[in-house]
Design a protein around this motif. Structure first.
Motif, PDB file in Angstrom:
ATOM      1  N   GLU A  26      -1.850  -4.416 -10.473  1.00  3.73           N
ATOM      2  CA  GLU A  26      -1.740  -3.834  -8.915  1.00  3.73           C
ATOM      3  C   GLU A  26      -0.760  -3.942  -8.239  1.00  3.73           C
ATOM      4  OE1 GLU A  26      -4.606  -2.083  -7.856  1.00  3.73           O
ATOM      5  OE2 GLU A  26      -5.093  -2.035  -9.865  1.00  3.73           O
ATOM      6  N   ASP A  27       0.170  -4.937  -8.345  1.00  9.21           N
ATOM      7  CA  ASP A  27       1.374  -5.292  -7.541  1.00  9.21           C
ATOM      8  C   ASP A  27       2.669  -5.530  -8.102  1.00  9.21           C
ATOM      9  OD1 ASP A  27       0.964  -7.414  -8.954  1.00  9.21           O
ATOM     10  OD2 ASP A  27       0.897  -8.693  -7.162  1.00  9.21           O
ATOM     11  N   ARG A  76       2.810   1.442  -3.208  1.00  8.91           N
ATOM     12  CA  ARG A  76       1.775   1.819  -4.548  1.00  8.91           C
ATOM     13  C   ARG A  76       1.655   3.459  -4.272  1.00  8.91           C
ATOM     14  NH1 ARG A  76      -0.824  -0.182  -8.425  1.00  8.91           N
ATOM     15  NH2 ARG A  76      -2.912   0.721  -8.813  1.00  8.91           N
ATOM     16  N   ARG A 134       0.761  -1.106   0.044  1.00  7.96           N
ATOM     17  CA  ARG A 134       0.040  -0.051   0.075  1.00  7.96           C
ATOM     18  C   ARG A 134       0.891   1.220   0.005  1.00  7.96           C
ATOM     19  NH1 ARG A 134      -1.219   3.532   3.354  1.00  7.96           N
ATOM     20  NH2 ARG A 134      -0.556   2.548   5.433  1.00  7.96           N
TER      21      ARG A 134
END
Length: 99
Positions: free
Chosen positions: A86-87, A73, A70
């Protein structure tokens, strides 16, 4: 012969030089320095890296650091770092060679 303390300082200096929006892998940092290896770079960042942009050093597969996804990002989005899904960081477009 290099000392552990010197190696740590060198790692932190390299990490501070990585431009926003760009990344190096742990192995890239070690190769750039010509000493140590990915695990040693990771150890330095885990124990001393809180004051540098640690999110700019990633795994060789581009995946975000487990447990810190988190926060990483958020920084990647803020800096405009190219991502894949997303990762993962898009290493092809985000990798910095140190020059």
């Amino acid at each position: 012969m290099w000392r552990v303390e010197d190696f740590g300082e060198l790692v932190l200096q390299v990490v501070e030089r990585i431009p926003p929006g760009r990344v190096m892998t742990y192995g890239d940092v070690a190769e750039y320095l010509g000493v140590g290896g990915p695990r040693q770079v990771g150890r330095v960042l885990a124990t001393q890296g809180g004051g540098v942009p640690w999110w700019r050093v990633i795994r060789a597969d581009g995946k975000m650091l487990p447990g810190h996804e988190r926060r990483a990002r958020e920084q990647y989005l803020k800096e405009g770092t190219p991502l894949r899904g997303e990762d993962r960081v898009d290493l092809r477009n985000a990798r910095w060679d140190g020059s």
